[in-house]
Design a protein around this motif. Structure first.
Motif, PDB file in Angstrom:
ATOM      1  N   GLY A   1       0.825  -1.190   0.000  1.00 41.13           N
ATOM      2  CA  GLY A   1       0.000   0.000   0.000  1.00 41.13           C
ATOM      3  C   GLY A   1       0.863   1.244   0.000  1.00 41.13           C
ATOM      4  O   GLY A   1       2.061   1.175  -0.278  1.00 41.13           O
ATOM      5  N   PHE A   2       0.268   2.381   0.319  1.00 37.37           N
ATOM      6  CA  PHE A   2       1.039   3.620   0.331  1.00 37.37           C
ATOM      7  C   PHE A   2       0.618   4.476   1.525  1.00 37.37           C
ATOM      8  O   PHE A   2      -0.438   4.272   2.122  1.00 37.37           O
ATOM      9  N   TYR A   3       1.477   5.445   1.844  1.00 40.25           N
ATOM     10  CA  TYR A   3       1.252   6.354   2.962  1.00 40.25           C
ATOM     11  C   TYR A   3       0.965   7.746   2.410  1.00 40.25           C
ATOM     12  O   TYR A   3       1.491   8.142   1.363  1.00 40.25           O
ATOM     13  N   ASP A   4       0.137   8.512   3.149  1.00 44.43           N
ATOM     14  CA  ASP A   4      -0.222   9.837   2.667  1.00 44.43           C
ATOM     15  C   ASP A   4      -0.591  10.718   3.863  1.00 44.43           C
ATOM     16  O   ASP A   4      -0.766  10.240   4.986  1.00 44.43           O
ATOM     17  N   GLY A   5      -0.717  12.018   3.602  1.00 43.98           N
ATOM     18  CA  GLY A   5      -1.116  12.969   4.628  1.00 43.98           C
ATOM     19  C   GLY A   5       0.066  13.510   5.405  1.00 43.98           C
ATOM     20  O   GLY A   5       1.181  12.985   5.341  1.00 43.98           O
ATOM     21  N   SER A   6      -0.177  14.575   6.177  1.00 41.01           N
ATOM     22  CA  SER A   6       0.900  15.188   6.943  1.00 41.01           C
ATOM     23  C   SER A   6       1.412  14.272   8.044  1.00 41.01           C
ATOM     24  O   SER A   6       2.541  14.422   8.508  1.00 41.01           O
ATOM     25  N   ALA A   7       0.584  13.310   8.470  1.00 44.58           N
ATOM     26  CA  ALA A   7       1.012  12.347   9.492  1.00 44.58           C
ATOM     27  C   ALA A   7       1.600  11.085   8.877  1.00 44.58           C
ATOM     28  O   ALA A   7       1.993  10.172   9.599  1.00 44.58           O
ATOM     29  N   ILE A   8       1.686  11.027   7.545  1.00 50.10           N
ATOM     30  CA  ILE A   8       2.212   9.859   6.836  1.00 50.10           C
ATOM     31  C   ILE A   8       1.473   8.602   7.317  1.00 50.10           C
ATOM     32  O   ILE A   8       2.055   7.682   7.883  1.00 50.10           O
ATOM     33  N   VAL A   9       0.168   8.583   7.093  1.00 49.60           N
ATOM     34  CA  VAL A   9      -0.700   7.495   7.556  1.00 49.60           C
ATOM     35  C   VAL A   9      -0.909   6.483   6.435  1.00 49.60           C
ATOM     36  O   VAL A   9      -1.104   6.848   5.272  1.00 49.60           O
ATOM     37  N   TYR A  10      -0.881   5.202   6.776  1.00 50.52           N
ATOM     38  CA  TYR A  10      -1.115   4.145   5.811  1.00 50.52           C
ATOM     39  C   TYR A  10      -2.551   4.231   5.303  1.00 50.52           C
ATOM     40  O   TYR A  10      -3.502   4.348   6.079  1.00 50.52           O
ATOM     41  N   GLN A  11      -2.709   4.149   3.992  1.00 55.58           N
ATOM     42  CA  GLN A  11      -4.004   4.337   3.361  1.00 55.58           C
ATOM     43  C   GLN A  11      -4.718   3.030   3.011  1.00 55.58           C
ATOM     44  O   GLN A  11      -5.745   3.045   2.343  1.00 55.58           O
ATOM     45  N   GLY A  12      -4.175   1.922   3.479  1.00 57.56           N
ATOM     46  CA  GLY A  12      -4.781   0.633   3.173  1.00 57.56           C
ATOM     47  C   GLY A  12      -4.220   0.023   1.910  1.00 57.56           C
ATOM     48  O   GLY A  12      -3.574   0.692   1.097  1.00 57.56           O
ATOM     49  N   GLY A  13      -4.479  -1.270   1.731  1.00 63.36           N
ATOM     50  CA  GLY A  13      -3.995  -1.957   0.540  1.00 63.36           C
ATOM     51  C   GLY A  13      -4.185  -3.450   0.658  1.00 63.36           C
ATOM     52  O   GLY A  13      -4.568  -3.978   1.712  1.00 63.36           O
ATOM     53  N   PRO A  14      -3.928  -4.169  -0.431  1.00 61.48           N
ATOM     54  CA  PRO A  14      -4.116  -5.615  -0.420  1.00 61.48           C
ATOM     55  C   PRO A  14      -3.054  -6.341   0.397  1.00 61.48           C
ATOM     56  O   PRO A  14      -1.951  -5.843   0.609  1.00 61.48           O
ATOM     57  N   ILE A  15      -3.405  -7.532   0.868  1.00 62.28           N
ATOM     58  CA  ILE A  15      -2.452  -8.494   1.412  1.00 62.28           C
ATOM     59  C   ILE A  15      -2.394  -9.639   0.414  1.00 62.28           C
ATOM     60  O   ILE A  15      -3.418 -10.250   0.095  1.00 62.28           O
ATOM     61  N   TYR A  16      -1.191  -9.922  -0.094  1.00 62.12           N
ATOM     62  CA  TYR A  16      -0.992 -10.921  -1.134  1.00 62.12           C
ATOM     63  C   TYR A  16      -0.313 -12.164  -0.576  1.00 62.12           C
ATOM     64  O   TYR A  16       0.384 -12.120   0.440  1.00 62.12           O
TER      65      TYR A  16
END
Length: 456
Positions: A273-288
């Motif tokens: 997944g990827f991180y975003d925002g001023s707090a560098i928060v994980y934005q969710g994503g798949p588990i493979y």
């Protein structure tokens, strides 16, 4: 590698009632383990206080050799005076004391060095990293030395990532460092993967076995008038330098990072997944999941959090995570069946990395899930913590973090660091803390005795 810091906060956690007896025998690969289900205390289970069954831990700050345990002793001059969120860091180039804890409990200084971060012993020598001043400026360098800090040998590698047998796995140097190994038997250094001119194309280390290393790279392709294409490529490389491309994940505009990575038998499991925002928060994503040879890539679930836990008893394999659908509420961990069925009596705590020791948010105990059995071990109870700190709770204006938590050869090591809120240095919503007292402890896992090793 980064210091592990876990903040003991007095926040509430979601309660999930447990069923079954208060104390039961739980069969694991290490044998029968006595566990206690305490829904009133932890809201998780099973929990074991029998620390004799703990499997070995991959240590970074404490190293054993011939019964002795070696570590660095820090002082005020070796740590930053303050930091946002109380994330204090080491001062890399300061002189530190090398200490030796003997089997009989005698603690002596054996030498000094100028290293920082992780420290390993391989083949009777200490391996670590330090800042090195060269003609082109400061840079990090891996080095080895004797137990007293003498006979230093410097290598081209910049940082130690892990150790497997006689192989010291490292990052190389450059903007996008590749992977290198140092063979402790021959003292030779070998490049496994080349560096890149781009930082984002560095070889991001994921894990290693006795056969080889797993890593990934990110490739960004800009197209005129169109969206940027980002490829995240998963690789393996053996210790002879043979690289194999396993699978590729493609995303438009955003680069996916692989965050949680687990090796289980012939399969690999990882979140992307990827991180975003001023707090560098994980934005969710798949588990493979994917086979070690790169075949059979499968999205098991889309999750809110980057971390997950794998349960496996040989018959049943279950992935515990916080899915991004109606099955999972806020911070709720639910089971996703990969094989067999869901085991009875297992309720996991919704935290970060399960296989690293962490502090329970409301109770303050140090807990860890060290294997795939589903058992959570209590390394240090909240009562023990309050007894050694003299605090039943953390008052306003003070934060208390627990760092460098490692268990080795029947002993648990941990450092409790006080941070005092300094609102004058806050940056927006990010709180700044001045560093207060730091105290390093050792708990004997057999007797339960807790000893203060040093403080500053």
């Amino acid at each position: 590698m980064l210091n592990i810091k876990f903040f003991i906060l007095s926040t509430a956690v979601i309660s999930v009632l447990l069923t079954g007896k208060q104390t039961v025998a739980w069969e694991t690969a290490q044998g029968a383990v006595t566990v206690s289900n305490r829904p009133d205390l932890y809201s998780i289970g099973p929990v074991s206080y029998d620390l004799s069954k703990l499997p070995a831990m991959e240590n970074e700050y404490y190293a054993e050799w011939e019964g002795n345990i070696y570590f660095r002793q820090y002082s005020d001059e070796d740590m930053s005076d303050g930091a946002l969120w109380a994330s204090f860091i080491e001062i890399a180039d300061s002189e530190k004391e090398l200490m030796c804890l003997a089997p009989d409990g005698e603690l002596t200084q054996v030498g000094t060095d100028h290293g920082y971060g992780s420290m390993y012993i391989v083949g009777g020598r200490i391996y670590s990293q330090k800042h090195d001043e060269r003609e082109d400026g400061w840079s990090d360098r891996v080095y080895s030395c004797e137990f007293d800090g003498s006979d230093p040998r410097e290598y081209d590698s910049a940082e130690i990532l892990a150790v497997r047998g006689d192989k010291i796995i490292c990052h190389g140097t450059g903007w996008g460092p590749g992977l290198t190994i140092i063979d402790a038997k021959t003292d030779e250094e070998h490049i496994l993967t080349d560096s890149s001119e781009h930082t984002w194309e560095q070889a991001w280390y994921l894990g290693a076995t006795e056969e080889g290393i797993y890593y990934y790279r990110i490739f960004i392709q800009e197209r005129d008038g169109e969206d940027t294409i980002c490829d995240t490529v998963l690789y393996s490389v053996d210790y002879e330098g043979t690289v194999r491309e396993l699978t590729t994940l493609t995303h438009e505009r955003l680069a996916l990072s692989i965050n949680c990575f687990k090796i289980l038998e012939d399969s690999l499991y990882f979140s992307a997944g990827f991180y975003d925002g001023s707090a560098i928060v994980y934005q969710g994503g798949p588990i493979y999941s994917v086979k070690k040879d790169g075949s059979g890539l499968k999205e098991e679930v889309h999750a809110r959090d980057e971390y997950f836990y794998l349960y496996d008893d040989g018959m049943n394999r279950v992935l515990y995570c916080n899915p991004s659908d109606e099955r999972g509420g806020l911070a709720e961990v639910v089971p996703i069946v990969l094989k067999g069925e869901v085991p009875k009596g297992i309720t996991l705590y919704g935290v970060g990395s399960y296989d690293k020791p962490f502090a329970h948010a409301s109770v303050g105990s140090l807990l860890v899930y060290p294997d795939n059995s589903g058992i959570c071990y209590s390394l240090l109870t909240g009562k023990e913590r309050s007894e050694i700190t003299g605090l039943d709770y953390v008052p306003d204006g003070l934060t208390q973090s627990v760092s460098n938590i490692e268990y080795l050869d029947g002993k648990l090591f941990f450092t409790i660091v006080d941070g005092i809120h300094n609102p004058d240095k806050n940056i927006g919503w990010r709180d700044y803390y001045d560093r207060g007292r730091s105290a390093c402890y050792c708990k004997d896992l057999e007797s339960g005795e807790i000893r203060l090793l040093y403080e500053y």
